[in-house]
Every structure is written in C-alpha cells, then in structure tokens.
Design an enzyme around this catalytic site. Structure first.
Site, PDB file in Angstrom:
ATOM      1  N   ASP A 292       0.753  -1.298   0.149  1.00  0.00           N
ATOM      2  CA  ASP A 292       0.001   0.097  -0.174  1.00  0.00           C
ATOM      3  C   ASP A 292       0.907   1.256  -0.082  1.00  0.00           C
ATOM      4  O   ASP A 292       1.843   1.321   0.639  1.00  0.00           O
ATOM      5  CB  ASP A 292      -0.941   0.012   1.201  1.00  0.00           C
ATOM      6  CG  ASP A 292      -2.018   0.965   1.207  1.00  0.00           C
ATOM      7  OD1 ASP A 292      -2.778   1.050   0.113  1.00  0.00           O
ATOM      8  OD2 ASP A 292      -2.096   1.868   2.178  1.00  0.00           O
ATOM      9  N   GLU A 339       1.020  -0.622  -5.115  1.00  0.00           N
ATOM     10  CA  GLU A 339      -0.364   0.340  -5.000  1.00  0.00           C
ATOM     11  C   GLU A 339       0.399   1.713  -5.388  1.00  0.00           C
ATOM     12  O   GLU A 339       0.861   2.434  -4.368  1.00  0.00           O
ATOM     13  CB  GLU A 339      -0.868   0.250  -3.940  1.00  0.00           C
ATOM     14  CG  GLU A 339      -2.352   0.990  -3.831  1.00  0.00           C
ATOM     15  CD  GLU A 339      -1.866   2.418  -3.305  1.00  0.00           C
ATOM     16  OE1 GLU A 339      -2.330   3.304  -4.145  1.00  0.00           O
ATOM     17  OE2 GLU A 339      -1.814   2.748  -2.375  1.00  0.00           O
ATOM     18  N   ASP A 395     -11.190   1.220  -0.937  1.00  0.00           N
ATOM     19  CA  ASP A 395     -11.383   2.830  -0.640  1.00  0.00           C
ATOM     20  C   ASP A 395     -12.226   3.660  -1.571  1.00  0.00           C
ATOM     21  O   ASP A 395     -12.430   4.886  -1.396  1.00  0.00           O
ATOM     22  CB  ASP A 395      -9.781   3.450  -0.649  1.00  0.00           C
ATOM     23  CG  ASP A 395      -9.249   3.266   0.682  1.00  0.00           C
ATOM     24  OD1 ASP A 395      -9.778   2.859   1.682  1.00  0.00           O
ATOM     25  OD2 ASP A 395      -7.921   3.174   0.365  1.00  0.00           O
TER      26      ASP A 395
END
Length: 511
Positions: A292, A339, A395
C-alpha cells in the site's frame, strides 16, 4: 502473472454465523466458489488486529493476526469451548454488517475461556511456534497485556518506566502479567494454525492469496513501542513529524494519517533488516503481497507533529530502489503488486518501472473530469500487460454508487467510452466489469460488491471518516450459483479462466 482474474473480498466480509467473517466453514466454501467461478486469486485486506476505528490499516502490530478471525467451531471441536457457549454469545448477528462493540465483548470472552482450558504451555506445536516467532510475538504480547493494564490507552500515555522500556519495568510486567501475555501468544498461535490451513486449502484448489501490507505502522503499536529508533521520534518518543497526503482536488486540506515516519538513514545502515523480516513474514502468509502507498518509497509526505491538517507538510526522499534491490538480494524474486495510486510524479513512475512490479489501474479514476491529465492512464485501452486492473478498491465507492454520484458530464464520458446508452444504471456494472476483464492487464480483480451491483451502502471504506467503515458483509444468498456461473462465463470469454481446473469442473453439477 499469467492472464487471470480474481475477486476482492476481505475475510471480515465472509458470511460467518458469528458476527464477522472468519476462518471457518464459510471461508472454505468461498474457496470452492472461487474455484468453480474460474478465478485464480482471492485478494484480502490486512489480516492484522484492528485498533480504534476498526481499520486494518491502523493496527497494534504489523505481524499479529486478528483474533476475530479465529474459527470458534474449530475450538469447540478441540474441546476448549462448548457449543452452547458459542450459541449463547451475542455477536450482533445482523446480517450483512459487523457490530464491533459486541464482537469485542463476546469473542474475546470466549477466546479467553478457550485459552484457560487449553493447557497451551504443554503443547509441543505451540512451543515450536514460539521459538520461530518469539522475535516479534514476545513484544506484541507484552504490549497488549500492558495496554489492558492501562485500560487501553495508547502506550505514549503509560507510566514512563514501561513507556520507555526500562529493563526493570519490562521484567516486572513480564512477571506480573504472565498469563495475560500467554493468552495473546495463544491467540496468535491459534490464528496462525487456522490461517495456514485455510491458505493451504486455497492453494491446493488453484487459488492464490493476495495479501496487503500498509507502508506505515500505527503510532500506537508494538512495532513503534518496541523499536522507537526506527522512527522519527524525539528522546521522549514523541513524533517529530507524521505521515499523510497533501491537499489535492479531492481534499483541500489533504489527509492527516498520523503514522510515525521512518528514519530511512537508520534502516539503510542496518541493511533494511526490519523490512526484510517484515516482507519475509508477509510472503510466508500470502502468495502475492500488495504494498500500500508504494509512492512513499520514492517520496513521502512529512507533516509537522501537532498540525491539524496536512496543509503545511512537505515531501522528503524515501529509500527508492535500494530497499527493493536488498529485497531481491535477501528474499529472491517475489510476487508484489505496487499500489501507486494518488499523486503521481515522473520519479514515482520511474520507481514502479525500475522495480518491475505490476502497478494498479482503477477504472473509476478514468472518467474524473477534474483530473483529465492523468485519467487517460486509467482508461483500459492504455493498460499494459504488467498491471492489475480493478473496477475499484476497498477505498472507492462501489461502481453503482460511483456512477450515481458523478456529474452529468462524467456519466456521458462513461457512456461514450462504453458505447452504451441503453443499459439501465442498475445494471451498468456488467459492461464496466467487462471493460476491465478484456483489457491487456495480466490480472483483473473485481470487488465482490461490484459483481453484486450494490450501491454505496456496501462501501467498505470512506477515507478520512470514522465509525461507519469496514462493516460490510456478503450473505450466503448473494453468493448464488447464478452469479458464480455468470462470473465463470465472463472470465472464460476474456481468456482469464483458471485453466488448471477448467476441464476438471463439471459446470452442470454446480447448477
């Protein structure tokens, strides 16, 4: 990665009978469902314990597992719980959602009973587990036990002697809280044993697990408490600066995450030892690791500690390829997804390119009229093979919710790109999923909510909000045979079917 497909569904979102998805029967049934739907990957969110706010991206540990995921039926079979105890517990069993307050009370009470009946110290497998994992677990278990002693407050508010880890204080609490410490060690042993069994079942059935590692750890975590030298803290362990994102077209004040920032010079001096341990552990838990906020390794946003917004933050250089070169040297070639969403620069693009890791493409970003300069990167005809294509992530809004909220201009852009002016909005998720599936991307991942055509009531997370996230769960009825076969057909049409099992599965038997 070969041309393939997968589904994004967190463990917490499985349809368990006990208030939250877990490693029980429903998890194994979902693996079977994925296999029969022709999928090759199951992407989950971090498996770590959640702290206040219930976010798996703010955890008490980067290594520990969430005890909520422990299969209670398995503990009944072991004889350390009674079926009536489980049946009588109040998990807040409202279908399709999670009541974290009731889980906290009911699950932990049952798990404590299981520990007290387990006689775990005499278990040889437990002893072997502790020898292999004591390097992180001893600090974590002590951290959690002391946190309970101080009524759950952050470690920065503990008594100074244990806050600063004075030797006599560590010894005192290790003795005073012996059974509380062993309880948390028991939870991690049980979690690990059950997770590895489920992962092995998935792998044996041709399903690979995509895990998730946040770039940062939480300030209130065993990681920060036990290793303050690795972070930008002062002599009293108060942060000098914290993490976040700068203001942009989506947020005028940016995002203030509050995570401690790394001392990258220290990590480089140690040969990135902590990172090698962290990544090695992740590759043991997952087949593929999604990192992430990958851009933070190129440059990270530093916000003065105590600031109320991210407005006064600034960019600092990260470790870049030095970290990933060390990873390849120590761990060899590994499957990683970068990501790289958010604010992009040429140096971030270069880092992704130099790493060789597939990056992420999110279809919803392609039709944003506020960001037309970069949106073209997210249009499916521009995807390269070395990427992972998504309709949205945990998200984002769901596809249906997103289309309902965008502007008239953006809706027209979407319809024009689809060459579709007739499909009803409630069914528009199917042509959009097809866009992603037929792209050149080696791997496509679709959130379960989008396959189900759900609106934003099923959204997993809305960044910068607290109290309404991480609650959605799929129901058994939603995981229907009809949906499974429709996904299978679509996956096969676009050449993403799991060929390992395609000829072995009798589709007629699944109807």
């Amino acid at each position: 990665m070969n041309r393939s497909a997968g589904i994004l569904l967190p463990i917490s979102s499985l349809p368990s009978e006990y208030g939250i998805g877990d490693f029980g029967k429903c998890a194994y049934e979902f693996v079977d469902w994925l296999k029969e739907a022709g999928q090759s990957y199951w992407q989950i969110l971090p498996l770590v314990p959640t702290s206040f706010g219930d976010s798996p991206y703010q955890s008490f540990s980067t290594y520990a597992g969430n005890p909520y995921f422990i299969d209670l039926d398995a503990l009944v079979e072991e004889g350390v719980l009674k079926s009536e105890e489980v049946d009588e517990a109040d998990f807040g069993n409202k279908e399709g959602t999670i009541d974290y307050e009731k889980l906290y009370k009911a699950r932990l009470m049952l798990l404590r009973k299981a520990y007290e009946r387990s006689d775990i110290s005499k278990n040889e497998d437990y002893g072997r587990y502790m020898k292999k994992n004591g390097w992180w677990l001893e600090d974590y278990a002590l951290f959690m036990a002391v946190k309970s002693r101080f009524n759950g407050v952050a470690w920065t508010e503990w008594a100074e002697d244990i806050k600063l880890r004075y030797g006599f204080a560590l010894e005192y609490y290790r003795t005073e809280l012996y059974y509380d410490i062993e309880f948390h060690q028991y939870l991690q042993f049980t979690f690990y044993k059950q997770w590895m069994k489920l992962k092995e079942y998935a792998n044996d059935n041709g399903i690979l697990i995509i895990g998730d590692i946040p770039i940062y750890v939480a300030m209130d975590s065993a990681d920060t408490w036990a290793n303050p030298e690795m972070f930008q803290l002062d002599k009293d362990n108060v942060p000098l600066a914290v993490a976040g994102c700068p203001p942009d077209g989506f947020s005028a004040t940016g995002q203030l995450w509050g995570n401690p920032l790394y001392r990258w010079d220290y990590h480089e001096q140690t040969g990135y030892d902590w990172w090698m341990k962290r990544l090695s552990y992740c590759f043991k838990m997952y087949d593929v690791v999604r990192i992430d906020h990958f851009r933070g390794f190129d440059e990270y946003f530093s916000i003065p500690y105590g600031a109320e917004t991210a407005v006064n933050g600034h960019w600092e250089k990260g470790p870049g390829m030095k970290l990933f070169n060390k990873m390849r040297e120590v761990l060899g070639e590994r499957e990683v997804v970068a990501e790289d969403l958010g604010y992009m620069t040429d140096t971030v693009r270069k880092l992704v390119y130099d790493s060789g890791f597939p990056n992420m493409k999110v279809l919803e970003f392609a039709f944003d009229s506020r960001d037309t300069g970069s949106a073209c990167d997210y249009l499916p005809h521009n995807y390269t093979e070395n990427c992972v294509a998504y309709t949205g992530t945990h998200d984002n809004e769901t596809l249906i919710g997103w289309f309902d909220c965008i502007t008239k201009e953006e809706k027209e852009m979407t319809r024009e790109y689809l060459c579709d002016y007739r499909t009803a909005q409630k069914n528009l998720h199917w042509p959009m999923i097809s866009l992603v599936m037929r792209s050149r991307a080696n791997l496509s991942i679709i959130p379960m909510q989008d396959y189900l055509g759900l609106d934003n009531k099923a959204r997993m997370n809305q960044p910068s909000t607290v109290g309404k996230n991480w609650k959605w769960r799929v129901t058994k009825e939603q995981l229907s045979e009809e949906l499974k076969l429709k996904i299978r057909k679509l996956t096969k049409i676009y050449g993403r079917i799991n060929w390992q099992w395609d000829e072995k599965i009798d589709v007629k038997k699944t109807t």
